[in-house]
Write a protein that holds these residues in place. Structure first.
Motif, mmCIF file in Angstrom:
data_model
loop_
_atom_site.group_PDB
_atom_site.id
_atom_site.type_symbol
_atom_site.label_atom_id
_atom_site.label_comp_id
_atom_site.label_asym_id
_atom_site.label_seq_id
_atom_site.Cartn_x
_atom_site.Cartn_y
_atom_site.Cartn_z
ATOM 1 N N LEU A 146 -19.773 3.627 -3.632
ATOM 2 C CA LEU A 146 -19.964 2.434 -2.820
ATOM 3 C C LEU A 146 -18.937 2.380 -1.690
ATOM 4 O O LEU A 146 -19.292 2.112 -0.540
ATOM 5 C CB LEU A 146 -19.865 1.170 -3.684
ATOM 6 C CG LEU A 146 -19.982 -0.148 -2.922
ATOM 7 C CD1 LEU A 146 -21.318 -0.247 -2.186
ATOM 8 C CD2 LEU A 146 -19.811 -1.318 -3.871
ATOM 9 N N GLN A 147 -17.684 2.653 -2.001
ATOM 10 C CA GLN A 147 -16.634 2.629 -0.970
ATOM 11 C C GLN A 147 -16.905 3.685 0.099
ATOM 12 O O GLN A 147 -16.707 3.446 1.291
ATOM 13 C CB GLN A 147 -15.247 2.818 -1.601
ATOM 14 C CG GLN A 147 -14.805 1.639 -2.460
ATOM 15 C CD GLN A 147 -14.924 0.302 -1.741
ATOM 16 O OE1 GLN A 147 -14.547 0.142 -0.588
ATOM 17 N NE2 GLN A 147 -15.480 -0.688 -2.432
ATOM 18 N N VAL A 207 -24.352 -3.497 2.460
ATOM 19 C CA VAL A 207 -24.790 -2.260 1.826
ATOM 20 C C VAL A 207 -25.188 -2.577 0.386
ATOM 21 O O VAL A 207 -24.417 -3.191 -0.349
ATOM 22 C CB VAL A 207 -23.663 -1.196 1.832
ATOM 23 C CG1 VAL A 207 -24.114 0.067 1.120
ATOM 24 C CG2 VAL A 207 -23.223 -0.887 3.261
ATOM 25 N N ALA A 208 -26.388 -2.161 0.002
ATOM 26 C CA ALA A 208 -26.837 -2.333 -1.386
ATOM 27 C C ALA A 208 -26.578 -1.033 -2.133
ATOM 28 O O ALA A 208 -27.096 0.015 -1.749
ATOM 29 C CB ALA A 208 -28.324 -2.669 -1.420
ATOM 30 N N MET A 248 -30.828 -11.425 -2.513
ATOM 31 C CA MET A 248 -30.575 -10.117 -3.105
ATOM 32 C C MET A 248 -29.133 -10.087 -3.609
ATOM 33 O O MET A 248 -28.212 -10.458 -2.902
ATOM 34 C CB MET A 248 -30.801 -9.035 -2.045
ATOM 35 C CG MET A 248 -30.700 -7.627 -2.589
ATOM 36 S SD MET A 248 -31.084 -6.413 -1.307
ATOM 37 C CE MET A 248 -32.828 -6.242 -1.556
ATOM 38 N N HIS A 249 -28.943 -9.687 -4.862
ATOM 39 C CA HIS A 249 -27.598 -9.622 -5.413
ATOM 40 C C HIS A 249 -27.093 -8.183 -5.364
ATOM 41 O O HIS A 249 -27.797 -7.278 -4.963
ATOM 42 C CB HIS A 249 -27.589 -10.158 -6.847
ATOM 43 C CG HIS A 249 -28.496 -9.402 -7.758
ATOM 44 N ND1 HIS A 249 -29.857 -9.483 -7.679
ATOM 45 C CD2 HIS A 249 -28.225 -8.529 -8.750
ATOM 46 C CE1 HIS A 249 -30.396 -8.697 -8.588
ATOM 47 N NE2 HIS A 249 -29.428 -8.100 -9.252
ATOM 48 N N ASN A 250 -25.853 -8.003 -5.746
ATOM 49 C CA ASN A 250 -25.264 -6.677 -5.793
ATOM 50 C C ASN A 250 -25.136 -6.044 -4.410
ATOM 51 O O ASN A 250 -25.317 -4.844 -4.268
ATOM 52 C CB ASN A 250 -26.096 -5.751 -6.683
ATOM 53 C CG ASN A 250 -25.273 -5.262 -7.857
ATOM 54 O OD1 ASN A 250 -24.144 -5.710 -8.049
ATOM 55 N ND2 ASN A 250 -25.837 -4.371 -8.629
ATOM 56 N N VAL A 251 -24.839 -6.842 -3.425
ATOM 57 C CA VAL A 251 -24.677 -6.329 -2.069
ATOM 58 C C VAL A 251 -23.194 -6.387 -1.717
ATOM 59 O O VAL A 251 -22.534 -7.386 -1.979
ATOM 60 C CB VAL A 251 -25.507 -7.165 -1.063
ATOM 61 C CG1 VAL A 251 -25.199 -6.755 0.355
ATOM 62 C CG2 VAL A 251 -26.982 -7.022 -1.367
ATOM 63 N N SER A 252 -22.696 -5.297 -1.152
ATOM 64 C CA SER A 252 -21.313 -5.267 -0.694
ATOM 65 C C SER A 252 -21.293 -5.359 0.819
ATOM 66 O O SER A 252 -22.248 -4.967 1.490
ATOM 67 C CB SER A 252 -20.626 -3.989 -1.163
ATOM 68 O OG SER A 252 -20.516 -4.003 -2.570
ATOM 69 N N THR A 253 -20.193 -5.873 1.343
ATOM 70 C CA THR A 253 -20.091 -6.115 2.782
ATOM 71 C C THR A 253 -18.807 -5.516 3.338
ATOM 72 O O THR A 253 -17.764 -5.571 2.690
ATOM 73 C CB THR A 253 -20.105 -7.631 3.065
ATOM 74 O OG1 THR A 253 -21.289 -8.182 2.491
ATOM 75 C CG2 THR A 253 -20.091 -7.925 4.549
ATOM 76 N N THR A 254 -18.910 -4.948 4.519
ATOM 77 C CA THR A 254 -17.735 -4.523 5.275
ATOM 78 C C THR A 254 -17.850 -5.155 6.660
ATOM 79 O O THR A 254 -18.952 -5.430 7.133
ATOM 80 C CB THR A 254 -17.615 -2.981 5.353
ATOM 81 O OG1 THR A 254 -16.396 -2.641 6.018
ATOM 82 C CG2 THR A 254 -18.781 -2.343 6.078
#
Length: 165
Positions: free
Chosen positions: A130-131, A119-120, A1-7
């Motif tokens: 997104l943030q 988080v997608a 899955m693309h477009n995923v952000s990570t914290t």
């Protein structure tokens, strides 16, 4: 899955027991059902196959709903390191990765917990959206783990948890 952000969420806790006791609480189903995404009074399922490639599952019943958490063990090095995936399929198909590191201390043990939270973004989200979502996932996860780690500490140090759900 693309477009995923990570914290990344990192938390450290100290226990007045040996690392082996804390490590066991992460893998023993009888202990897991008392603190790990569930409580003894609301737990419906607590099962695992604690080997690399093995899976775990918790089902907790709260307010008329079942909440299911599942994952796979990626690394098991008792009593020092445990790495596994985590997801709640009813909310997202994204898997987080959790690493638990344990080391012996003079008082007992220190646990360093790290969760890579994915988080997608939704279709119309801006970078600010997104943030905000990353911050909410981080603080929500931290709050949940804080509560779980209070139960974990009580369980490994006293053998039981006073709040049973």
């Amino acid at each position: 899955m693309h477009n995923v952000s990570t914290t990344t969420l990192t938390m450290t806790r100290n226990f007045d027991v040996a690392p082996e006791r804390v490590f066991d609480a992460w893998l023993n189903p009888d202990m897991m059902r008392k603190w790990f995404f569930t409580l003894e009074g609301t737990n419906k399922v607590a099962k695992n196959d604690p080997k690399v490639g093995g899976t775990w599952e918790i089902v907790d019943h709260r307010e008329g709903k079942d909440y299911r958490a599942v994952g796979e063990y990626l690394e098991i090095d008792p009593p020092k390191k445990l790495v596994f995936t985590f997801k709640m399929p009813q909310f997202s198909e994204l898997e987080d990765t959790i690493t638990v590191l344990l080391k012996k201390t003079e008082q007992g043990s220190e646990m360093t917990f790290t969760q890579l939270i994915h988080v997608a973004p939704e279709e119309n989200w801006t970078e600010a959206d997104l943030q905000k979502a990353l911050g909410e996932y981080h603080s929500g996860s931290e709050h949940g783990w804080n509560l779980m780690f209070m139960g974990l500490k009580e369980l490994v140090e006293t053998g039981e948890i006073s709040y049973k759900g």
